[in-house]
Design an enzyme around this catalytic site. Structure first.
Site, PDB file in Angstrom:
ATOM      1  N   ASP A   1      17.433  51.284  53.247  1.00  0.00           N
ATOM      2  CA  ASP A   1      16.317  50.503  52.724  1.00  0.00           C
ATOM      3  C   ASP A   1      16.768  49.108  52.314  1.00  0.00           C
ATOM      4  O   ASP A   1      17.952  48.848  52.074  1.00  0.00           O
ATOM      5  CB  ASP A   1      15.668  51.217  51.541  1.00  0.00           C
ATOM      6  CG  ASP A   1      16.581  51.344  50.329  1.00  0.00           C
ATOM      7  OD1 ASP A   1      17.761  51.708  50.516  1.00  0.00           O
ATOM      8  OD2 ASP A   1      16.125  51.081  49.195  1.00  0.00           O
TER       9      ASP A   1
ATOM     10  N   GLU B   1      17.867  53.419  47.954  1.00  0.00           N
ATOM     11  CA  GLU B   1      18.904  52.978  47.021  1.00  0.00           C
ATOM     12  C   GLU B   1      18.421  51.813  46.169  1.00  0.00           C
ATOM     13  O   GLU B   1      18.741  51.719  44.981  1.00  0.00           O
ATOM     14  CB  GLU B   1      20.163  52.585  47.801  1.00  0.00           C
ATOM     15  CG  GLU B   1      21.400  52.332  46.931  1.00  0.00           C
ATOM     16  CD  GLU B   1      21.533  50.897  46.427  1.00  0.00           C
ATOM     17  OE1 GLU B   1      22.404  50.643  45.578  1.00  0.00           O
ATOM     18  OE2 GLU B   1      20.750  50.020  46.867  1.00  0.00           O
TER      19      GLU B   1
ATOM     20  N   ASP C   1      28.619  49.008  50.688  1.00  0.00           N
ATOM     21  CA  ASP C   1      27.391  48.427  50.139  1.00  0.00           C
ATOM     22  C   ASP C   1      27.693  47.251  49.220  1.00  0.00           C
ATOM     23  O   ASP C   1      26.909  46.943  48.337  1.00  0.00           O
ATOM     24  CB  ASP C   1      26.619  49.520  49.381  1.00  0.00           C
ATOM     25  CG  ASP C   1      25.259  49.068  48.879  1.00  0.00           C
ATOM     26  OD1 ASP C   1      24.702  48.125  49.466  1.00  0.00           O
ATOM     27  OD2 ASP C   1      24.765  49.650  47.892  1.00  0.00           O
TER      28      ASP C   1
ATOM     29  N   HIS D   1      19.020  40.089  48.462  1.00  0.00           N
ATOM     30  CA  HIS D   1      17.689  40.220  47.846  1.00  0.00           C
ATOM     31  C   HIS D   1      16.866  38.946  47.879  1.00  0.00           C
ATOM     32  O   HIS D   1      15.890  38.829  47.134  1.00  0.00           O
ATOM     33  CB  HIS D   1      17.784  40.720  46.396  1.00  0.00           C
ATOM     34  CG  HIS D   1      18.364  42.084  46.254  1.00  0.00           C
ATOM     35  ND1 HIS D   1      18.370  42.760  45.057  1.00  0.00           N
ATOM     36  CD2 HIS D   1      18.988  42.901  47.149  1.00  0.00           C
ATOM     37  CE1 HIS D   1      18.962  43.938  45.220  1.00  0.00           C
ATOM     38  NE2 HIS D   1      19.350  44.035  46.488  1.00  0.00           N
TER      39      HIS D   1
END
Length: 404
Positions: free
Chosen positions: A80, A174, A197, A379
């Protein structure tokens, strides 16, 4: 297909998770990429490649001859992407960075300015994968997915590289804190694992914040302002008073490294009722507990001042510092350092100012430090990743699982 091509393909899937959803996964569109990954793993020749009912993808690669006794190692990434920026219609492109600003979208005048994004200075002369300025890129964590897939493919194509059994998993949700909720640790079958990650190339992480959320609901009394003297209890003002009681220098904008914070994420309401949502973070467990206790005292003080029940505080722990679970298995860190050095990458051990699936999995019986992906500015629409980081991390992962 190499890691760069895979990444460019995977980011075209819209897999944003939804923090307000009550389903698992939080968005069905995550399963579209999950099904594609399960099929790709199956075509590579991995065993039991499948996606379960919750959207988790699992598969495993058998040990090479003579390595059957080596404990199984897991590699994990999440599918995701963050809800913090648009995630549909991602249009990645590769640019050769020669310094200065990068025009992401000439038509809309969206520019990544070198003065605002100092990290760019390290990548002069490199090829960078960037967005068109209207969406995030998705390197968090489709870069990790692409790197794991490419490493596994390399091992399949080169059976002369000795390795033990390798378990692979790709998780949903996540980004909304639910990536480990339905992870089948027992079925996964790994003794230890790594999440892929993290951020810039070389980062190696086995410490993260202890984390909690706090909701503060303030119940006021609304009276017409013309006759409110000694009667009105303005919930908005009491909320501001609560916020003012917290240390002003202990916010994300004033902290770094191991320094913890209180963060007001959302505030809404009126004179009658106001809600404030906080997150609390600290690497040190004792300081973390002290932060939560301070909120309790602040609420109690205001209830004494304005009347019982004025301030309703709910605090809920989210995850804990994985260091407590990794320290008995520090060979995992030594192994990761060695793998990076073998690939010509300088390891940098840094504390995570956040959390990963690995933090929760480490408390579920699967010690799981975190490795970098190479991505930067997660993000947001200014997210990018050096193309060669995808290739380097694939090489690191091959060294990581190679029999010593």
């Amino acid at each position: 297909m190499n890691a760069i091509d895979r990444f460019l393909k995977y980011v075209t899937y819209d897999t944003q998770s939804d923090e307000h959803s009550t389903t698992t996964p939080s968005t069905d569109k995550q399963k579209v990429l999950g099904a594609a990954l399960a099929e790709e793993l199956d075509q590579m020749g991995l065993y039991n490649a499948h996606m379960d009912e919750y959207g988790y993808v699992y598969a495993w690669l058998p040990a090479t001859a003579g390595c059957e006794g080596i404990p199984c190692v897991g590699l994990i990434a999440h599918m995701d992407t963050s809800p913090s920026a648009p995630g549909a219609g991602v249009k990645p492109r590769i640019v050769r960075y020669e310094g200065g600003d990068i025009v992401l979208n000439e038509e809309k005048n969206i520019v990544m300015k070198a003065a605002e994004f100092e990290s760019l200075a390290k990548y002069v002369g490199k090829e960078l994968i960037v967005t068109d300025g209207t969406t995030l890129l998705g390197a968090d964590d489709k870069a990790g997915v692409a790197e794991i897939m490419s490493a596994v493919e390399c091992l399949v194509q080169h059976p002369e590289i000795p390795h033990g059994r390798i378990a692979v998993a790709f998780t949903p949700d996540e980004e909304v804190g639910a990536g480990a909720d339905h992870f089948n640790v027992e079925g996964f079958g790994a003794a230890v694992a790594y999440t892929v990650d993290g951020g810039e190339l070389g980062e190696l992480e086995y410490e993260n914040f202890n984390a909690a959320s706090a909701s503060v609901v303030i119940h006021g009394v609304n009276i017409h302002p013309g006759s409110a003297k000694n009667k009105m209890k303005n919930a908005l003002l009491i909320g501001l008073e609560f916020a003012g009681m917290l240390p002003p220098a202990e916010t994300p904008a004033h902290t770094e490294g191991y320094e913890g914070f209180y963060h007001l994420c959302e505030m809404h309401g009126d004179e009658t009722e106001t809600r404030m949502d906080y997150i609390i973070r600290d690497h040190d467990r004792a300081k973390f507990e002290a932060r939560k206790a301070y909120l309790v005292r602040a609420a109690a003080y205001l209830n004494d001042k304005y009347g019982a029940g004025t301030v309703e505080l709910t605090v809920k722990d989210s995850y804990y510092n994985m260091r407590e679970q990794i320290e008995p298995h520090m060979y995992l860190i030594l192994r990761a350092r060695a793998a990076m050095e073998a690939a010509g990458v300088t390891p940098m051990e840094v504390p995570i100012r956040g959390g990963t699936d690995g933090a929760r999995l480490s408390y579920m019986g699967l010690p799981c430090p975190n490795l970098c992906t190479g991505g930067v500015n997660f993000h947001g629409v200014h997210e990018y990743i050096p193309a060669d980081a995808l290739t380097k991390m694939t090489e690191v992962l091959v060294h990581l699982v190679k029999a010593q």
